[in-house]
Design an enzyme around this catalytic site. Structure first.
Site, PDB file in Angstrom:
ATOM      1  N   ALA A   1       0.822  -1.213   0.000  1.00 53.75           N
ATOM      2  CA  ALA A   1       0.000   0.000   0.000  1.00 53.75           C
ATOM      3  C   ALA A   1       0.855   1.262   0.000  1.00 53.75           C
ATOM      4  O   ALA A   1       0.404   2.331  -0.428  1.00 53.75           O
ATOM      5  CB  ALA A   1      -0.936   0.009   1.206  1.00 53.75           C
ATOM      6  N   SER A   2       2.094   1.153   0.444  1.00 52.44           N
ATOM      7  CA  SER A   2       2.969   2.329   0.531  1.00 52.44           C
ATOM      8  C   SER A   2       3.471   2.722  -0.852  1.00 52.44           C
ATOM      9  O   SER A   2       4.143   1.926  -1.520  1.00 52.44           O
ATOM     10  CB  SER A   2       4.159   2.015   1.440  1.00 52.44           C
ATOM     11  OG  SER A   2       5.209   2.929   1.213  1.00 52.44           O
ATOM     12  N   PRO A   3       3.191   3.942  -1.311  1.00 49.80           N
ATOM     13  CA  PRO A   3       3.710   4.371  -2.622  1.00 49.80           C
ATOM     14  C   PRO A   3       5.232   4.391  -2.652  1.00 49.80           C
ATOM     15  O   PRO A   3       5.844   4.172  -3.702  1.00 49.80           O
ATOM     16  CB  PRO A   3       3.120   5.770  -2.808  1.00 49.80           C
ATOM     17  CG  PRO A   3       2.718   6.222  -1.449  1.00 49.80           C
ATOM     18  CD  PRO A   3       2.370   4.986  -0.677  1.00 49.80           C
TER      19      PRO A   3
END
Length: 436
Positions: free
Chosen positions: A227-229
């Site tokens: 989920a972390s860009p």
């Protein structure tokens, strides 16, 4: 005759095949690419250009493949041979094809594929267009004859078929070029030893690529959450560099990043975190630079050595980290996770930053200039968060065009970034904060 060669070199294979056709026995001296034999002092004394193939005859070095092919045909081909016909006009055509191969087709292949294979960079579309044009020229030539210089096999065919074999190995799509395909199959049938030698080259190329990817890269542990860009930016660059990361999922929702086993690795307890042997690194932009510097080969287009170009890339990376990314989080995180009121000064700050990025992209196709660099990989992951929250980018047409271009160009973007965006979207919709 001493023949300095490397089987991965198409021109070297052309010499070997013609030598077999002429029943010649070379004293073969293979130069190892990994040991960089071709730049050692002894070989440079023989051939200052330190290129393969190099043929040494009675102490005289011949070091251009076209010249070697012509010499062998003139010196050893039987009378009446078509390899290098005696008629001046026909020789002119053979010479033209040889020069087309080395000055146009081979050059276009090298320029397009070398950054991809050796530097692990993103393909450049304009270089691909030039390659397509060169193959189209060859296709046009072959519409009018069975072989490249007429209806008889010549040294030009030996040269060009080995070069085209590299296109086949690199999975270049030859389907649009019917004449090239017919000629290629014809050459495979009539050139003695072609299939066996090419298969040896393919096996060597595959082995070489395994060595290039390196066992050390496979030892890198990468702690991440999709989920972390910022994690996704690293994953996209690793894919471009063909690195095999040991992917270690950190469940941020159960606070795995706060467990002693992880804080012992990274006291800041954040993802992404990279562990490469005795180096532990966090902050995504620092990881991006390290991966290219360590594994991206000399002067990679993703992060070139030129100080001015690097300065622009660094500026964009710092802008992404300290301005755009920060303002995006400052506005949207309270909005989704704390129930803050939309609009206001934080939105204005975010839109100011987007305006600056749009200005960058009005004058350049990519964030730091004419080529895709690390700045684009970092920024595209950040901007993808705006798509997650359904922010309308139409006010920023340059960003919108660049963003769609990156999505279409970056290797495995759909698989890596968009799947992670779906998880990010789920966190926003649920109101659960996903970031360490």
């Amino acid at each position: 005759m001493d023949l300095y060669y490397n089987i991965l070199s198409p021109p070297s294979r052309a010499i070997l095949l013609l030598g077999e056709a002429l029943h010649l026995k070379f004293n073969l001296i293979s130069l190892d690419v990994h040991r960089k034999d071709y730049v050692n002092a002894a070989f440079k004394k023989i051939n200052p250009q330190h290129t393969v193939p190099t043929l040494v005859v009675d102490g005289v070095a011949i070091c251009e493949p076209g010249a070697i092919l012509i010499y062998l045909a003139e010196q050893y081909a039987p009378a009446g041979s078509t390899y290098y016909p005696p008629d001046p006009l026909r020789r002119a055509i053979v010479n033209q094809r040889l020069l087309f191969e080395c000055g146009t087709l081979y050059k276009c292949i090298f320029v397009y594929y070398s950054p991809v294979v050796l530097e692990r960079a993103v393909p450049v579309e304009t270089d691909r267009q030039k390659l397509d044009e060169a193959v189209a020229v060859l296709d046009g030539i072959l519409h009018h004859s069975a072989f490249v210089a007429g209806d008889c096999l010549t040294v030009a065919d030996y040269s060009l078929v080995c070069t085209v074999s590299m296109l086949v190995l690199l999975k270049f799509e030859l389907a649009p070029y019917a004449a090239v395909r017919r000629w290629y199959e014809r050459c495979k049938e009539v050139i003695a030893g072609y299939t066996e030698l090419t298969q040896r080259a393919v096996r060597m190329f595959q082995k070489w690529m395994e060595q290039e990817n390196g066992s050390i890269a496979r030892k890198m542990n990468f702690y991440y959450h999709p989920a972390s860009p910022y994690c996704r930016a690293v994953m996209l660059v690793a894919k471009a560099l063909k690195l095999n990361l040991n992917m270690l999922y950190v469940d941020l929702m159960t606070d795995e990043q706060l467990r002693p086993s992880f804080t012992a690795i990274n006291p800041f307890h954040c993802v992404p975190t990279l562990v490469d042997n005795d180096l532990t690194l966090w902050e995504s932009r620092a990881i991006l630079v390290y991966l290219v510097d360590k594994y991206g080969r000399t002067n990679s287009r993703l992060y070139p050595k030129d100080p001015k170009t690097r300065a622009i890339i660094n500026q964009r990376l710092f802008f992404d980290h300290g301005t755009l990314g920060t303002r995006l989080e400052d506005y949207f995180y309270p909005l989704y996770f704390e129930g803050a009121t939309p609009g206001g000064e934080k939105l204005e700050k975010l839109e100011e930053a987007l305006g600056w990025l749009n200005e960058y992209l009005i004058t350049n196709p990519y964030a730091a200039g004419p080529n895709m660099t690390l700045a684009d990989y970092s920024l595209v992951a950040t901007v993808s968060s705006l798509e997650v929250v359904q922010y309308d980018l139409s006010k920023y047409p340059a960003i919108a065009a660049w963003y769609e271009g990156c999505k279409a160009t970056i290797v495995d973007y759909q698989e890596i970034n968009e799947s992670g965006m779906q998880q990010y979207r789920a966190y926003f919709e649920s109101g659960l904060h996903p970031v360490a």
